[in-house]
Design a protein around this motif. Structure first.
Motif, PDB file in Angstrom:
ATOM      1  N   PRO A  79      37.174  45.152  47.914  1.00 45.86           N
ATOM      2  CA  PRO A  79      38.168  44.067  47.985  1.00 45.86           C
ATOM      3  C   PRO A  79      37.680  42.824  48.687  1.00 45.86           C
ATOM      4  O   PRO A  79      38.030  41.709  48.296  1.00 45.86           O
ATOM      5  CB  PRO A  79      39.333  44.722  48.756  1.00 45.86           C
ATOM      6  CG  PRO A  79      39.165  46.180  48.555  1.00 45.86           C
ATOM      7  CD  PRO A  79      37.682  46.410  48.456  1.00 45.86           C
ATOM      8  N   THR A  80      36.874  42.968  49.765  1.00 45.91           N
ATOM      9  CA  THR A  80      36.417  41.784  50.497  1.00 45.91           C
ATOM     10  C   THR A  80      35.558  40.885  49.627  1.00 45.91           C
ATOM     11  O   THR A  80      35.515  39.676  49.828  1.00 45.91           O
ATOM     12  CB  THR A  80      35.621  42.194  51.746  1.00 45.91           C
ATOM     13  OG1 THR A  80      34.597  43.123  51.374  1.00 45.91           O
ATOM     14  CG2 THR A  80      36.522  42.844  52.782  1.00 45.91           C
ATOM     15  N   ASN A  81      34.858  41.465  48.647  1.00 48.64           N
ATOM     16  CA  ASN A  81      34.040  40.651  47.739  1.00 48.64           C
ATOM     17  C   ASN A  81      34.891  39.845  46.769  1.00 48.64           C
ATOM     18  O   ASN A  81      34.393  38.935  46.111  1.00 48.64           O
ATOM     19  CB  ASN A  81      33.086  41.549  46.950  1.00 48.64           C
ATOM     20  CG  ASN A  81      32.003  42.156  47.812  1.00 48.64           C
ATOM     21  OD1 ASN A  81      31.732  41.669  48.900  1.00 48.64           O
ATOM     22  ND2 ASN A  81      31.390  43.221  47.331  1.00 48.64           N
ATOM     23  N   LYS A  89      42.318  43.377  42.129  1.00 48.84           N
ATOM     24  CA  LYS A  89      43.032  43.973  40.998  1.00 48.84           C
ATOM     25  C   LYS A  89      43.193  42.974  39.854  1.00 48.84           C
ATOM     26  O   LYS A  89      43.062  43.332  38.679  1.00 48.84           O
ATOM     27  CB  LYS A  89      44.401  44.481  41.448  1.00 48.84           C
ATOM     28  CG  LYS A  89      45.151  45.250  40.353  1.00 48.84           C
ATOM     29  CD  LYS A  89      46.408  45.891  40.870  1.00 48.84           C
ATOM     30  CE  LYS A  89      47.113  46.665  39.774  1.00 48.84           C
ATOM     31  NZ  LYS A  89      46.326  47.804  39.273  1.00 48.84           N
ATOM     32  N   GLU A  90      43.463  41.714  40.193  1.00 46.27           N
ATOM     33  CA  GLU A  90      43.602  40.694  39.148  1.00 46.27           C
ATOM     34  C   GLU A  90      42.301  40.534  38.365  1.00 46.27           C
ATOM     35  O   GLU A  90      42.307  40.463  37.132  1.00 46.27           O
ATOM     36  CB  GLU A  90      44.005  39.355  39.770  1.00 46.27           C
ATOM     37  CG  GLU A  90      45.455  39.289  40.213  1.00 46.27           C
ATOM     38  CD  GLU A  90      45.798  37.931  40.768  1.00 46.27           C
ATOM     39  OE1 GLU A  90      44.893  37.074  40.841  1.00 46.27           O
ATOM     40  OE2 GLU A  90      46.970  37.732  41.138  1.00 46.27           O
ATOM     41  N   ILE A  94      43.417  42.325  35.054  1.00 44.64           N
ATOM     42  CA  ILE A  94      43.820  41.172  34.230  1.00 44.64           C
ATOM     43  C   ILE A  94      42.595  40.537  33.579  1.00 44.64           C
ATOM     44  O   ILE A  94      42.621  40.148  32.400  1.00 44.64           O
ATOM     45  CB  ILE A  94      44.584  40.132  35.073  1.00 44.64           C
ATOM     46  CG1 ILE A  94      45.779  40.783  35.785  1.00 44.64           C
ATOM     47  CG2 ILE A  94      45.048  38.975  34.184  1.00 44.64           C
ATOM     48  CD1 ILE A  94      46.763  41.454  34.840  1.00 44.64           C
ATOM     49  N   GLY A  95      41.512  40.444  34.342  1.00 39.04           N
ATOM     50  CA  GLY A  95      40.282  39.883  33.785  1.00 39.04           C
ATOM     51  C   GLY A  95      39.775  40.678  32.594  1.00 39.04           C
ATOM     52  O   GLY A  95      39.365  40.115  31.572  1.00 39.04           O
ATOM     53  N   LYS A 147      41.715  53.515  40.778  1.00 36.96           N
ATOM     54  CA  LYS A 147      42.868  53.248  39.912  1.00 36.96           C
ATOM     55  C   LYS A 147      42.562  52.106  38.950  1.00 36.96           C
ATOM     56  O   LYS A 147      42.915  52.168  37.758  1.00 36.96           O
ATOM     57  CB  LYS A 147      44.095  52.922  40.761  1.00 36.96           C
ATOM     58  CG  LYS A 147      45.393  52.758  39.968  1.00 36.96           C
ATOM     59  CD  LYS A 147      46.570  52.601  40.919  1.00 36.96           C
ATOM     60  CE  LYS A 147      47.883  52.547  40.160  1.00 36.96           C
ATOM     61  NZ  LYS A 147      48.026  51.328  39.340  1.00 36.96           N
ATOM     62  N   ASP A 148      41.917  51.051  39.455  1.00 37.65           N
ATOM     63  CA  ASP A 148      41.535  49.930  38.584  1.00 37.65           C
ATOM     64  C   ASP A 148      40.609  50.404  37.461  1.00 37.65           C
ATOM     65  O   ASP A 148      40.763  49.992  36.309  1.00 37.65           O
ATOM     66  CB  ASP A 148      40.809  48.847  39.397  1.00 37.65           C
ATOM     67  CG  ASP A 148      41.734  48.099  40.336  1.00 37.65           C
ATOM     68  OD1 ASP A 148      42.947  48.347  40.307  1.00 37.65           O
ATOM     69  OD2 ASP A 148      41.224  47.262  41.111  1.00 37.65           O
TER      70      ASP A 148
END
Length: 349
Positions: A79-81, A89-90, A94-95, A147-148
């Motif tokens: 997540p930090t990246n 998650k986006e 979504i991407g 999950k992603d």
């Protein structure tokens, strides 16, 4: 055979390395690297295009360049990246949706290669010794990157049904490790004191960054493979990995491990989540028969050799790890109290 290849995520380490390696293949005439920020590393002869795969503009890039192969490497594990869990998650979900929608509309697309993760199998005490590609998770990942990855693969399967003419390769990588790449797990084993779930010693598999690039190149320019597990031979346990890295370990009960992870995250030393604690407790094993027999790739590094090469590159400890000293003492005290409560509860049962 790939001719014009579009690679997502080239501003990240592995994506940039892959784009550069691909430009050295004489069978590939053009490589287009896409990301939201310019890469700071060398991507060889690849052409960089600044674009967000969450934006429909990606469809115009594919159409105008007559792209025939898309290599999707912009599924972010840490997540930090990505600027936090919401952005992660986006970008991942979504991407991927937008990218696949653009590929679906592009008649020039003939092959799609997706960098996925063995995290789709989850980690649980009911897992088989080795997961084959046709097995599902015994405990579905409920949070984070796992999950992603499950959602991403679901959208890829939907794309495959709508475009059966497109060759598909989905590479499920074990944890990638090496002297150049930085992930939450490489940060974890670089800590001066390594927290381990009390009472567990999970089996781990790794794939060296060199072999990760090799398998991606094989999937891009060689035969289509479908879903394929990627990992080095053999396994090592968490305690063996800590010993190889020359790190002390601190056993923590599972609830305290989550607390310790929060301390590490606040200190900026490692980004550790609940699904990673599960992984360190139960581990995961991958059957790689398909990697050899269908993809035709023989890894250069075993799991142990990959980890040893990583250890040679980490130096002593992570920058800023001195801030961890007082945190270790505090959390260790909490852990000791928690373990005492567990033992006391056991005696009362």
């Amino acid at each position: 055979m790939a001719d014009v290849v579009l690679v997502t995520g080239v501003s990240r380490y592995l994506g940039g390395q892959f784009a550069r390696a691909l430009t050295n293949d004489p069978s590939v005439s053009r490589v287009i690297g896409v990301d939201v920020i310019p890469p700071t590393h060398d991507i060889g002869r690849a052409e960089f295009v600044r674009a967000d795969i969450r934006n429909p503009m990606i469809g115009k890039i594919i159409a105008q360049s007559d792209v025939d192969t898309v290599v999707h490497m912009n599924v972010i594990a840490t997540p930090t990246n990505a600027g936090g869990r919401t952005s992660q998650k986006e970008i991942n979900v979504i991407g991927t949706m937008q990218l696949l929608a653009a590929c679906q509309k592009a008649p020039s697309i003939r092959r799609l290669v997706v960098k996925s993760s063995a995290a789709v199998y989850g980690s649980s005490p009911r897992d088989p010794a080795m997961f084959t590609e046709d097995m599902g998770p015994k405990s579905l990942p409920r949070t984070g990157f796992g999950k992603d990855s499950v959602e991403v693969e679901g959208y890829v399967r939907g794309f495959s049904r709508r475009r059966p003419d497109v060759e598909l390769s989905v590479l499920r990588f074990a944890n990638i490790i090496g002297p150049g790449i930085r992930t939450s797990l490489t940060d974890y084993f670089a800590l001066p004191v390594i927290p381990v779930p009390f009472g567990y010693d999970a089996r781990l598999q790794f794939v060296h960054e060199t072999d990760a690039l090799g398998t991606l190149l094989a999937a891009t320019t060689g035969p289509s493979t479908g879903i394929t597990n990627i990992a080095g031979d053999g396994v090592i346990t968490v305690s063996q990995a800590a010993a190889i890295a020359g790190r002390a370990v601190i056993p923590l009960p599972m609830p305290a491990a989550g607390l310790f992870g929060a301390v590490l995250k606040r200190a900026g030393l490692a980004d550790f989540s609940s699904d990673q604690v599960q992984f360190l407790a139960y581990g995961r094993g991958l059957d790689t028969t398909r990697m050899r027999e269908v993809l035709g790739y023989e890894p250069e590094f075993t799991t142990r050799a990959a980890f040893e090469d990583y250890v040679r590159g980490i130096g002593s400890v992570l920058p800023g790890s001195a801030a961890l000293g007082s945190a270790v003492s505090g959390v260790a005290g909490t852990a000791a109290n928690a373990i005492g409560h567990v033992w006391a509860a056991g005696r009362n049962d």
